[in-house]
Design an enzyme around this catalytic site. Structure first.
Site, PDB file in Angstrom:
ATOM      1  N   ILE A  16       0.802  -1.221   0.000  1.00  0.00           N
ATOM      2  CA  ILE A  16       0.000   0.000   0.000  1.00  0.00           C
ATOM      3  C   ILE A  16       0.836   1.272   0.000  1.00  0.00           C
ATOM      4  O   ILE A  16       0.298   2.354  -0.229  1.00  0.00           O
ATOM      5  CB  ILE A  16      -0.969   0.021   1.202  1.00  0.00           C
ATOM      6  CG1 ILE A  16      -0.214  -0.146   2.530  1.00  0.00           C
ATOM      7  CG2 ILE A  16      -2.030  -1.056   1.050  1.00  0.00           C
ATOM      8  CD1 ILE A  16      -1.104  -0.084   3.759  1.00  0.00           C
ATOM      9  N   ALA A  17       2.115   1.191   0.256  1.00  0.00           N
ATOM     10  CA  ALA A  17       2.979   2.375   0.216  1.00  0.00           C
ATOM     11  C   ALA A  17       4.423   1.906   0.197  1.00  0.00           C
ATOM     12  O   ALA A  17       4.722   0.750   0.496  1.00  0.00           O
ATOM     13  CB  ALA A  17       2.730   3.293   1.411  1.00  0.00           C
ATOM     14  N   GLY A  19       8.901   3.394  -0.333  1.00  0.00           N
ATOM     15  CA  GLY A  19       9.898   4.389  -0.697  1.00  0.00           C
ATOM     16  C   GLY A  19      11.267   3.768  -0.689  1.00  0.00           C
ATOM     17  O   GLY A  19      11.415   2.540  -0.730  1.00  0.00           O
ATOM     18  N   GLY A  20      12.303   4.597  -0.611  1.00  0.00           N
ATOM     19  CA  GLY A  20      13.662   4.093  -0.659  1.00  0.00           C
ATOM     20  C   GLY A  20      14.060   3.297   0.564  1.00  0.00           C
ATOM     21  O   GLY A  20      14.935   2.445   0.506  1.00  0.00           O
ATOM     22  N   MET A  21      13.399   3.573   1.717  1.00  0.00           N
ATOM     23  CA  MET A  21      13.768   2.903   2.957  1.00  0.00           C
ATOM     24  C   MET A  21      13.080   1.553   3.109  1.00  0.00           C
ATOM     25  O   MET A  21      13.617   0.637   3.726  1.00  0.00           O
ATOM     26  CB  MET A  21      13.416   3.801   4.143  1.00  0.00           C
ATOM     27  CG  MET A  21      13.964   3.303   5.461  1.00  0.00           C
ATOM     28  SD  MET A  21      15.761   3.400   5.534  1.00  0.00           S
ATOM     29  CE  MET A  21      16.069   2.795   7.197  1.00  0.00           C
ATOM     30  N   GLY A  22      11.884   1.414   2.564  1.00  0.00           N
ATOM     31  CA  GLY A  22      11.160   0.171   2.723  1.00  0.00           C
ATOM     32  C   GLY A  22       9.778   0.249   2.116  1.00  0.00           C
ATOM     33  O   GLY A  22       9.431   1.206   1.432  1.00  0.00           O
ATOM     34  N   ASP A 133      11.521  15.042  11.151  1.00  0.00           N
ATOM     35  CA  ASP A 133      11.038  15.049   9.764  1.00  0.00           C
ATOM     36  C   ASP A 133       9.545  15.369   9.706  1.00  0.00           C
ATOM     37  O   ASP A 133       8.798  14.747   8.957  1.00  0.00           O
ATOM     38  CB  ASP A 133      11.315  13.706   9.090  1.00  0.00           C
ATOM     39  CG  ASP A 133      11.273  13.810   7.560  1.00  0.00           C
ATOM     40  OD1 ASP A 133      11.448  14.932   7.036  1.00  0.00           O
ATOM     41  OD2 ASP A 133      11.058  12.789   6.890  1.00  0.00           O
TER      42      ASP A 133
END
Length: 662
Positions: A16-17, A19-22, A133
């Site tokens: 469901i989502a 990015g570069g981290m996981g 962040d």
């Protein structure tokens, strides 16, 4: 990905989502039979000790903070070589997505969001966690039991000890540049809560104006140690006024010590822009002083005001007692507080008042009249300062001035609350037109207008009404309307009425047809996304049937004025046609008449569906389905702009962009 359960109990259902981290997956917890959000470290980062440390650190950071406005963690573990975090599964969207659609928010809309984020940050900072962040993409507006709740996400870059660098062995920069405080941009690792407050101020600025407070050049100067002033928000949105300019001037000071001292103080200062009042009553004044005869003296000096029910005094001997009294008497208007008291002194009390009653005004009354005490009291939010021995005429004047200020602010709040309540049932645009109508000589004026009418009907909702428990059926229906209505109103639509499981909206003014289509397309997409996240049992899985028509309408007040029942609505063939188109539309279809296609300036993708006969008249109408908005062709400027760092892209040094929980 293996189909075997992660950690022996979590079955991955769909991604469901990511990015570069996981990546984040919707998963089923076999043991507890509930759906969860499961985050996996990206496979290409498994060999990185730093990435694995950050991943574990995120789990520890979230686990430290116990607050309903922080995404909750259920489990953490390592499956073979794969670390994973199990979190609550949320339905909703982040503020970045919402901001992109609405462009900006009113202060009244932002205030409740800010207070929820404030509670999360207060809990995090108390637990020794600095987020590092904060940005709209990491503030998630979750829909829980029919209500919206802000959740702070992504603690992947968090520091675990306030004022230390223990959580960041790598000395490289980490965060999202446009939201980073000057000290964070300068690479300082021993960051404090004020760094998060800077980021939150940037978020607030964007929500209110749609823009950032500093240009890219100004960010470079801040990184170099310059002290710059943010662009006054009133220069972008004039109605924000000088008060908002002053708020952001302080919130975005380059020197951390000159910003707000806590998230609560920041929220209280923002609330002061929206303060208001309640019905007339005796002004409640809390006197905090350990002198045994203070209560007697005050009652004697103000006996006439007490007899006339102008003032109502309550008394406390120290700050601890005063905080408890404020909890018991939330209607308190003014506090008179000494400085030197046992258990909790006046300055400590002043720093904690905002936790209990962020809007009360505090007047410090003390024999310690040196400038350092006065300055410290004012910096902590004191409204005024009086010196003992008291000049009671001066005290009387100061109380009158303070109570007048509180009364004016409370009247403003009452007006805001009443308007908000009215607009919950009647759209603000309708209110203005109704007022104009009832002020007219006949009181029921009508007019012909050019407008677009949209009908959005829930697909196959009748079985739910028939079979489900009444409360569950209404909650299911309203969950959809909570998504649909903001999309309509944010583009200038007026919700004319709810008709069973359908909503009728009217768009007037320039570009009304295009705005109506944009609203319907966006509402449909939001519902599709929520249905994808929630699965077949999601309340959003029904889909919608949408019909639009545009043209001349009759607009006015209809009903029986003598009986006190009037409704403001629109009438005509356009309304009937839009309703008919919605009735023949399939799931997630948006239907219009063929003739409207020539008015869309080739901005929307349409598919011809042939002719249909209208009921009753037998007339043949050719219809089109609107499938989407055409993509704009990128320009040279767009190409150039894409080279610059994205406003949402964290500096990819320690890790790529932290993921967003769903």
């Amino acid at each position: 990905m293996s189909e075997r359960p992660i950690g022996g109990r979590y079955i991955l259902e769909r991604r469901i989502a990511g990015g570069g981290m996981g990546t984040i997956w919707r998963a089923l917890d076999e043991q507890l039979q509930r759906h969860v959000a499961l985050k996996l470290l990206a496979s290409h980062r498994l060999s990185s000790p730093g990435a694995r440390q950050l991943f574990a650190q995120e789990a520890k950071a979230v686990a430290r903070v116990h607050n309903p406005h922080v995404v909750q963690i259920h489990d953490y573990g390592i499956d073979g070589e794969m670390p994973y975090i199990v979190m609550e599964l949320l339905e909703g969207e982040d503020l970045e997505a919402l901001l992109e659609r609405r462009q900006r928010f009113t202060p009244a809309t932002v205030a409740p969001l800010l207070h929820q984020v404030t509670r999360a940050l207060t809990a995090a900072h108390a637990a020794g966690v600095i987020h590092r962040d904060l940005k709209p993409a990491n503030l998630f507006l979750a829909r829980i039991d029919g209500e919206e709740l802000v959740k702070v996400l992504d603690f992947g870059l968090a520091l675990l000890n306030v004022g230390s660098d223990s959580g960041s062995e790598n000395k490289e920069l980490a965060g999202t540049p446009r939201y980073m405080s000057p000290e964070q941009m300068q690479g300082q690792r021993a960051l404090g809560p004020s760094s998060d407050l800077w980021s939150l101020a940037v978020v607030l600025y964007r929500l209110l104006t749609g823009q950032f407070p500093f240009s890219a050049d100004a960010l470079d100067a801040l990184r170099a140690g310059a002290s710059l002033t943010a662009t006054p928000p009133s220069s972008i949105v004039p109605e924000l006024g000088a008060e908002a300019d002053a708020f952001f001037a302080r919130a975005l000071m380059a020197d951390p010590s000159q910003r707000f001292s806590s998230a609560r103080e920041m929220a209280a200062a923002f609330s002061s822009l929206l303060l208001g009042g309640k019905p007339t009553r005796a002004a409640k004044i809390l006197v905090v002083d350990d002198e045994p005869d203070m209560a007697l003296v005050m009652k004697q000096r103000f006996r006439k005001q007490i007899q006339d029910s102008l003032y109502d005094f309550i008394f406390a001997a120290n700050g601890e007692e005063a905080l408890e009294l404020l909890r018991q008497h939330p209607e308190t208007d003014v506090v008179l507080s000494d400085l030197n008291m046992p258990k909790m002194d006046g300055l400590t009390f002043l720093g904690r008042v905002g936790e209990v009653h962020p809007l009360v005004k505090v007047i410090i009354v003390s024999a310690y009249s040196d400038m350092s005490n006065i300055r410290m009291a004012m910096n902590r939010g004191a409204f005024d300062f009086l010196v003992k021995p008291l000049n009671f005429q001066d005290l009387k004047t100061t109380l009158e001035k303070t109570l007048k200020h509180v009364s004016e602010m409370r009247r403003m709040l009452r007006s805001t609350e009443e308007n908000d309540l009215l607009r919950m049932f009647v759209h603000g645009g309708v209110v203005e037109r109704v007022l104009s109508a009832v002020r007219a000589p006949l009181g029921m004026a009508g007019e012909r207008v050019e407008a677009t009418v949209a009908f959005i009907d829930m697909k196959d909702f009748a079985p739910v009404i028939r079979d489900d428990h009444p409360e569950a059926a209404i909650q299911r229906l309203n969950a959809n309307f909570e998504v649909i209505v903001p999309e309509l109103t944010s583009r200038g639509g007026v919700v004319d009425k709810f008709i069973g499981d359908a909503v009728m909206a009217v768009f007037r003014g320039q570009g009304h047809l295009g705005r109506a289509l944009d609203a319907c397309l966006s509402a449909r997409q939001q519902l599709r996304t929520l249905a994808f996240r929630g699965g077949e049992q999601s309340p959003y899985a029904h889909g919608v049937c949408i019909g639009l028509d545009s043209g001349e309408l009759l607009s006015g007040s209809i009903g029986a004025r003598a009986l006190g029942r009037l409704d403001y609505t629109v009438l005509g063939d356009v309304v009937n046609t839009a309703a008919w188109l919605a009735s023949i539309a399939g799931k997630d279809q948006i239907l219009i008449r063929e003739e409207l296609g020539t008015r869309l300036d080739s901005s929307f993708e349409c598919t011809a569906l042939g002719a249909r006969q209208t009921p009753g008249s037998g007339l043949s109408v050719r219809i089109h389905e609107v499938t989407g908005r055409k993509q704009a062709v990128p320009t040279a400027a767009d190409s150039t702009a894409s080279v610059a760092p994205s406003k949402e892209s964290p500096v990819p040094l320690m890790a790529a962009a932290p993921d967003r929980n769903a």
